[in-house]
Design a protein around this motif. Structure first.
Motif, PDB file in Angstrom:
ATOM      1  N   PRO A  74       0.795  -1.236   0.000  1.00  0.00           N
ATOM      2  CA  PRO A  74       0.000   0.000   0.000  1.00  0.00           C
ATOM      3  C   PRO A  74       0.827   1.286   0.000  1.00  0.00           C
ATOM      4  O   PRO A  74       0.494   2.224  -0.742  1.00  0.00           O
ATOM      5  N   PRO A  75       1.894   1.404   0.798  1.00  0.00           N
ATOM      6  CA  PRO A  75       2.664   2.659   0.723  1.00  0.00           C
ATOM      7  C   PRO A  75       3.223   2.948  -0.665  1.00  0.00           C
ATOM      8  O   PRO A  75       3.184   4.094  -1.131  1.00  0.00           O
ATOM      9  N   PHE A  76       3.749   1.915  -1.337  1.00  0.00           N
ATOM     10  CA  PHE A  76       4.266   2.130  -2.692  1.00  0.00           C
ATOM     11  C   PHE A  76       3.131   2.455  -3.665  1.00  0.00           C
ATOM     12  O   PHE A  76       3.251   3.364  -4.497  1.00  0.00           O
ATOM     13  N   LEU A  77       2.029   1.712  -3.561  1.00  0.00           N
ATOM     14  CA  LEU A  77       0.913   1.934  -4.475  1.00  0.00           C
ATOM     15  C   LEU A  77       0.330   3.326  -4.283  1.00  0.00           C
ATOM     16  O   LEU A  77       0.073   4.046  -5.263  1.00  0.00           O
ATOM     17  N   TYR A  78       0.138   3.727  -3.037  1.00  0.00           N
ATOM     18  CA  TYR A  78      -0.425   5.046  -2.776  1.00  0.00           C
ATOM     19  C   TYR A  78       0.547   6.154  -3.163  1.00  0.00           C
ATOM     20  O   TYR A  78       0.126   7.236  -3.591  1.00  0.00           O
ATOM     21  N   SER A  79       1.848   5.898  -3.017  1.00  0.00           N
ATOM     22  CA  SER A  79       2.828   6.888  -3.470  1.00  0.00           C
ATOM     23  C   SER A  79       2.724   7.098  -4.980  1.00  0.00           C
ATOM     24  O   SER A  79       2.959   8.209  -5.471  1.00  0.00           O
ATOM     25  N   GLY A  80       2.368   6.027  -5.706  1.00  0.00           N
ATOM     26  CA  GLY A  80       2.132   6.173  -7.137  1.00  0.00           C
ATOM     27  C   GLY A  80       0.814   6.854  -7.432  1.00  0.00           C
ATOM     28  O   GLY A  80       0.736   7.781  -8.252  1.00  0.00           O
ATOM     29  N   TYR A  81      -0.258   6.388  -6.781  1.00  0.00           N
ATOM     30  CA  TYR A  81      -1.569   7.011  -6.965  1.00  0.00           C
ATOM     31  C   TYR A  81      -1.505   8.518  -6.705  1.00  0.00           C
ATOM     32  O   TYR A  81      -1.903   9.339  -7.534  1.00  0.00           O
ATOM     33  N   VAL A  82      -1.047   8.862  -5.496  1.00  0.00           N
ATOM     34  CA  VAL A  82      -1.126  10.249  -5.043  1.00  0.00           C
ATOM     35  C   VAL A  82      -0.067  11.107  -5.731  1.00  0.00           C
ATOM     36  O   VAL A  82      -0.242  12.320  -5.863  1.00  0.00           O
ATOM     37  N   GLY A  83       1.023  10.480  -6.197  1.00  0.00           N
ATOM     38  CA  GLY A  83       2.008  11.241  -6.947  1.00  0.00           C
ATOM     39  C   GLY A  83       1.421  11.891  -8.183  1.00  0.00           C
ATOM     40  O   GLY A  83       1.872  12.957  -8.624  1.00  0.00           O
ATOM     41  N   MET A  84       0.379  11.268  -8.731  1.00  0.00           N
ATOM     42  CA  MET A  84      -0.279  11.855  -9.897  1.00  0.00           C
ATOM     43  C   MET A  84      -1.019  13.143  -9.546  1.00  0.00           C
ATOM     44  O   MET A  84      -1.413  13.899 -10.435  1.00  0.00           O
ATOM     45  N   GLU A  91      -7.138  -5.243  -9.289  1.00  0.00           N
ATOM     46  CA  GLU A  91      -5.877  -5.233 -10.027  1.00  0.00           C
ATOM     47  C   GLU A  91      -5.958  -4.224 -11.174  1.00  0.00           C
ATOM     48  O   GLU A  91      -5.035  -3.444 -11.404  1.00  0.00           O
ATOM     49  N   ASN A  92      -7.073  -4.253 -11.886  1.00  0.00           N
ATOM     50  CA  ASN A  92      -7.260  -3.322 -12.997  1.00  0.00           C
ATOM     51  C   ASN A  92      -7.286  -1.877 -12.521  1.00  0.00           C
ATOM     52  O   ASN A  92      -6.847  -0.965 -13.230  1.00  0.00           O
ATOM     53  N   ALA A  93      -7.814  -1.653 -11.306  1.00  0.00           N
ATOM     54  CA  ALA A  93      -7.907  -0.293 -10.776  1.00  0.00           C
ATOM     55  C   ALA A  93      -6.530   0.337 -10.611  1.00  0.00           C
ATOM     56  O   ALA A  93      -6.375   1.554 -10.743  1.00  0.00           O
ATOM     57  N   SER A  94      -5.522  -0.458 -10.308  1.00  0.00           N
ATOM     58  CA  SER A  94      -4.159   0.077 -10.217  1.00  0.00           C
ATOM     59  C   SER A  94      -3.456   0.084 -11.570  1.00  0.00           C
ATOM     60  O   SER A  94      -2.531   0.873 -11.786  1.00  0.00           O
ATOM     61  N   PHE A  95      -3.902  -0.777 -12.475  1.00  0.00           N
ATOM     62  CA  PHE A  95      -3.255  -0.887 -13.780  1.00  0.00           C
ATOM     63  C   PHE A  95      -3.629   0.278 -14.699  1.00  0.00           C
ATOM     64  O   PHE A  95      -2.804   0.748 -15.490  1.00  0.00           O
ATOM     65  N   MET A  96      -4.863   0.777 -14.584  1.00  0.00           N
ATOM     66  CA  MET A  96      -5.305   1.862 -15.468  1.00  0.00           C
ATOM     67  C   MET A  96      -4.506   3.149 -15.271  1.00  0.00           C
ATOM     68  O   MET A  96      -4.048   3.745 -16.262  1.00  0.00           O
ATOM     69  N   LEU A 119      -3.920  13.677 -20.471  1.00  0.00           N
ATOM     70  CA  LEU A 119      -3.355  12.508 -19.788  1.00  0.00           C
ATOM     71  C   LEU A 119      -3.017  12.827 -18.336  1.00  0.00           C
ATOM     72  O   LEU A 119      -3.189  11.989 -17.444  1.00  0.00           O
ATOM     73  N   ALA A 120      -2.520  14.054 -18.071  1.00  0.00           N
ATOM     74  CA  ALA A 120      -2.190  14.445 -16.700  1.00  0.00           C
ATOM     75  C   ALA A 120      -3.446  14.457 -15.828  1.00  0.00           C
ATOM     76  O   ALA A 120      -3.424  14.005 -14.674  1.00  0.00           O
ATOM     77  N   LEU A 121      -4.543  14.976 -16.371  1.00  0.00           N
ATOM     78  CA  LEU A 121      -5.804  14.964 -15.628  1.00  0.00           C
ATOM     79  C   LEU A 121      -6.328  13.541 -15.477  1.00  0.00           C
ATOM     80  O   LEU A 121      -6.822  13.147 -14.418  1.00  0.00           O
ATOM     81  N   GLY A 122      -6.208  12.749 -16.547  1.00  0.00           N
ATOM     82  CA  GLY A 122      -6.752  11.385 -16.522  1.00  0.00           C
ATOM     83  C   GLY A 122      -5.997  10.458 -15.592  1.00  0.00           C
ATOM     84  O   GLY A 122      -6.594   9.580 -14.961  1.00  0.00           O
ATOM     85  N   ALA A 123      -4.684  10.646 -15.462  1.00  0.00           N
ATOM     86  CA  ALA A 123      -3.890   9.750 -14.607  1.00  0.00           C
ATOM     87  C   ALA A 123      -4.355   9.835 -13.158  1.00  0.00           C
ATOM     88  O   ALA A 123      -4.557   8.807 -12.493  1.00  0.00           O
ATOM     89  N   PHE A 124      -4.547  11.057 -12.639  1.00  0.00           N
ATOM     90  CA  PHE A 124      -4.998  11.174 -11.251  1.00  0.00           C
ATOM     91  C   PHE A 124      -6.469  10.796 -11.111  1.00  0.00           C
ATOM     92  O   PHE A 124      -6.885  10.283 -10.067  1.00  0.00           O
ATOM     93  N   THR A 125      -7.258  11.025 -12.150  1.00  0.00           N
ATOM     94  CA  THR A 125      -8.660  10.598 -12.112  1.00  0.00           C
ATOM     95  C   THR A 125      -8.755   9.091 -11.958  1.00  0.00           C
ATOM     96  O   THR A 125      -9.544   8.579 -11.144  1.00  0.00           O
ATOM     97  N   PHE A 126      -7.946   8.354 -12.701  1.00  0.00           N
ATOM     98  CA  PHE A 126      -7.949   6.900 -12.568  1.00  0.00           C
ATOM     99  C   PHE A 126      -7.389   6.472 -11.210  1.00  0.00           C
ATOM    100  O   PHE A 126      -7.791   5.437 -10.671  1.00  0.00           O
ATOM    101  N   SER A 127      -6.470   7.256 -10.656  1.00  0.00           N
ATOM    102  CA  SER A 127      -5.973   6.945  -9.313  1.00  0.00           C
ATOM    103  C   SER A 127      -7.096   7.072  -8.287  1.00  0.00           C
ATOM    104  O   SER A 127      -7.264   6.208  -7.414  1.00  0.00           O
ATOM    105  N   MET A 128      -7.877   8.137  -8.380  1.00  0.00           N
ATOM    106  CA  MET A 128      -9.015   8.304  -7.471  1.00  0.00           C
ATOM    107  C   MET A 128     -10.064   7.226  -7.711  1.00  0.00           C
ATOM    108  O   MET A 128     -10.701   6.746  -6.765  1.00  0.00           O
ATOM    109  N   LEU A 129     -10.253   6.833  -8.978  1.00  0.00           N
ATOM    110  CA  LEU A 129     -11.195   5.753  -9.278  1.00  0.00           C
ATOM    111  C   LEU A 129     -10.743   4.460  -8.614  1.00  0.00           C
ATOM    112  O   LEU A 129     -11.575   3.700  -8.080  1.00  0.00           O
ATOM    113  N   GLY A 130      -9.432   4.209  -8.633  1.00  0.00           N
ATOM    114  CA  GLY A 130      -8.921   3.016  -7.965  1.00  0.00           C
ATOM    115  C   GLY A 130      -9.206   3.032  -6.478  1.00  0.00           C
ATOM    116  O   GLY A 130      -9.629   2.023  -5.897  1.00  0.00           O
ATOM    117  N   ALA A 131      -8.991   4.188  -5.837  1.00  0.00           N
ATOM    118  CA  ALA A 131      -9.292   4.297  -4.405  1.00  0.00           C
ATOM    119  C   ALA A 131     -10.774   4.080  -4.143  1.00  0.00           C
ATOM    120  O   ALA A 131     -11.167   3.421  -3.168  1.00  0.00           O
TER     121      ALA A 131
END
Length: 661
Positions: free
Chosen positions: A175-185, A247-252, A280-292
């Motif tokens: 989770p710390p690594f995954l969230y660091s990727g999610y929230v980094g967006m 799995e897909n939620a983190s892959f997108m 793409l910059a807007l979409g990357a964090f949108t998909f991160s929030m969708l994963g959460a």
């Protein structure tokens, strides 16, 4: 007292995040450097407040303070210390606090390190980052506070413990690594919003975006790999990816971030694709929030989704809708006014990167459709369906195969106008070797599988293509050895990072295609002394006996493995019973044979009609499985190597601009 201190610090962090928004927005309107500095200070203060709150929650778990409801529900005195600490983010409330910690940490870093940013752009970026922090901190304080106290008779003597499946080293750090990727967006999202507000999307903006996107992408790569490895050896089903919705939620977001990294290169070098890079910059964090949202809302039934709370899920959905909706509404308003950028020929490096982005975007769309369609259909009709590997094999795999085929040619093409014939002359030997690898695989590996052999050929093409790229940069065999060595040692770290990333992708493709094509399995109920065969290996169940763990009781088997009468290895799979939660999980055993794995699972104990005890033994032969996990590690290493390049450091662009002509 510690929990109350944490709650106060959390509220203080929220207050500073609100101040961050107000001060930075006012600084942008009034062009005030004093207010801008105050907003940046508020960003740092907000992070400190959340960090104190997180430290208080860690203290509550470490000391087994069961008067804190989150600790009582997710910890136990007999749990090992690592899993007590990991329990901090093992629940819905704790994971949201971890999200807020990383979010405010990125905000503080962006405010502190962005010295090279124009003042107006930086003020809007800090304000946007503060707005994101405000939204998520408000959700944490008012709907998901992990430091809530129990009172009176409700305080238990012992906790309920953490889900046994989560008590694993890989998942402790996942989770710390995954969230660091999610929230980094989020920083990339904030920079996109700032660029749209300021009307400035140019090479300098792309240069500012790339380090944040690259850091988030590297964290996300490691996080996904850790999660896949955990599923591989902890769940006992012998696989490493099942296209599970979580799995897909983190892959997108990973796919979107990959597209952004390539698109931003075109924007930086040629000033083109500015609008697409923003999207793409807007979409990357949108998909991160969708994963959460998918993981923490309760809309999914998955082994990876451990929170079931529809009410708070609605709040997360509102946050997702408002945040993403505001960003894309701003994009729709401002993007048409952006400059189209430089022109380029159909055969050029820009065109190769555009094709790369088209395929990545299409792949993201197919994954999103396969993930969300069952949810939407069930919500509209009440009919539950599942979309599994067959759909993704037919839609996603061909897109990725096409992307892999064109990938080695991209770095060899020139900017603006490329020479396709020249690229062919450089890659013909690589193509011949890759084709030979596929033909040899088809001829020598039994049973013959054309798709598996084609996958091996594509993996070899990627690996050899990465080597050709390095050879071309160093001009090996065309200049002296000393000159080639000088070129090799003088290569920028960004070039090394790109080569490592492409090499890692090729290694992953080799492992995935070979493992999926030639995996084998066998299952049989065995008495003591019984045996079964899988992929030419002979497995004999020698003993089964009790074993006591730190917080579980286990039944452990000893399985001897031989091949052609010669001993190979021994495996000790077990079944663990956790008294605190009343749950039983299987612990697998791996026998490493080069890059391949012999995977053994001990099932439940049964009794035959004759009264003889037998145990269900499942065995899987997973050839080249180690490459599946080695490849992404090399890819992440490539990202970190590129991130260390001086050209990626914030502030470099400004210092260059300040130098006299």
């Amino acid at each position: 007292m510690i929990a109350e201190l944490g709650s106060f610090a959390l509220i203080l962090g929220l207050a500073f995040a609100i101040a961050q928004v107000g001060l930075s927005a006012t600084a942008r309107i009034r062009r005030s450097s004093v207010l801008a500095a105050a907003g940046e200070g508020a960003a740092v203060a907000s992070f400190i407040g959340v960090a104190v709150a997180f430290a208080c929650l860690v203290h509550a778990f470490v000391t087994s303070d069961f008067s804190v409801s989150n600790v009582a529900a997710n910890s136990h005195t007999e749990k090992p210390m690592l899993y007590k600490v990991a329990g901090t983010w093992g629940s819905h409330e704790g994971s949201i606090l971890l999200w807020c910690l990383i979010l405010t940490g990125y905000g503080a870093a962006a405010a502190t390190l962005g010295r090279g940013l124009p003042k107006g752009l930086k003020a809007v970026m800090v304000a946007t980052q503060g707005a994101l922090g405000t939204v998520f901190l408000a959700y944490t304080v008012f709907a998901s506070n992990p430091l809530t106290r129990l009172v009176g008779d409700r305080i238990p003597v012992e906790g309920a413990s953490l889900n046994p499946l989560l008590q694993d080293p890989a998942l402790a750090f996942h989770p710390p690594f995954l969230y660091s990727g999610y929230v980094g967006m989020s920083v990339v999202f904030s920079l996109a919003v700032a660029a749209l507000v300021e009307g400035r999307v140019d090479a300098a903006w792309a240069r500012w975006v790339r380090p944040w996107a690259l850091a988030a992408w590297s964290f996300l790569t490691i996080g996904i790999t850790l999660g896949s490895f955990w599923a591989y050896y902890e769940l006992g089903w012998g696989g490493w990816w099942f296209w599970d919705p979580v799995e897909n939620a983190s892959f997108m977001p990973w796919l979107m971030a990959t597209a952004l990294l390539h698109s931003a290169v075109v924007t930086e070098k040629r000033g083109a694709l500015a609008g697409w890079s923003l999207f793409l910059a807007l979409g990357a964090f949108t998909f991160s929030m969708l994963g959460a949202f998918l993981v923490r809302s309760g809309v999914l039934t998955s082994v990876h989704a451990f929170a079931v709370d529809p009410k708070r899920g609605v709040l997360l959905l509102i946050i997702l809708g408002v945040t993403a909706g505001s960003g894309f509404a701003l994009f729709a308003w401002r993007a048409p006014k952006l400059s189209p950028g430089g022109m380029f020929a159909p055969v050029s490096r820009e065109s190769a990167l555009v094709l790369n982005n088209i395929l990545l975007a299409a792949a993201t769309a197919t994954v999103m459709l396969g993930t969300l369609y069952p949810l939407i259909r069930e919500a509209l009709t009440g009919e539950a369906i599942s979309v599994g590997p067959p759909y993704f094999n037919l839609t996603f795999a061909p897109l990725m195969a096409a992307l892999a085929i064109i990938l080695p040619a991209g770095p060899l093409l020139a900017w603006k106008r490329g020479d396709l014939q020249g690229v062919g002359q450089r890659l013909w030997l690589a193509a011949l070797l890759a084709l030979g690898a596929g033909v040899l695989t088809l001829a020598l590996v039994s049973p013959r599988k054309a798709l598996g052999a084609a996958g091996v050929a594509i993996g070899a093409w990627l690996v050899i293509g990465a080597a050709v790229e390095l050879v071309e940069r160093t001009r090996v065999f065309r200049v002296s050895a000393a000159d080639s060595w000088r070129r090799l040692t003088g290569l920028p770290r960004g070039a090394w990072g790109m080569t490592l990333a492409h090499l890692g992708l090729g290694i992953f493709v080799l492992g995935a295609c070979f493992e999926l094509g030639w995996r084998g399995e066998a299952a049989e109920a065995l008495p003591l002394g019984g045996s079964l065969n899988v992929a030419g290996y002979h497995l004999t169940l020698e003993t089964v006996g009790p074993r006591e763990g730190p917080n579980y009781d286990a039944e452990r088997a000893l399985i001897r493995v031989s091949k052609d009468g010669r001993p190979v290895c021994t495996g000790e799979p077990d079944r663990r019973f956790y008294p605190a939660g009343g749950q039983t999980v299987s612990g697998i055993a791996l026998c490493y044979r080069g890059f391949s794995h012999l995977y053994m699972v001990l099932g439940e104990r049964r009794t035959t009609t004759a009264g003889t005890p037998v145990w269900l033994i499942r065995a899987y032969w997973n050839p080249w499985a180690s490459l599946i996990f080695l490849g992404p590690v090399i890819m992440a290493l490539g990202g970190v190597t590129s991130l260390s390049d001086r050209r990626m450091r914030l502030g470099v662009a400004r210092r260059r601009q300040e130098q006299p002509a």
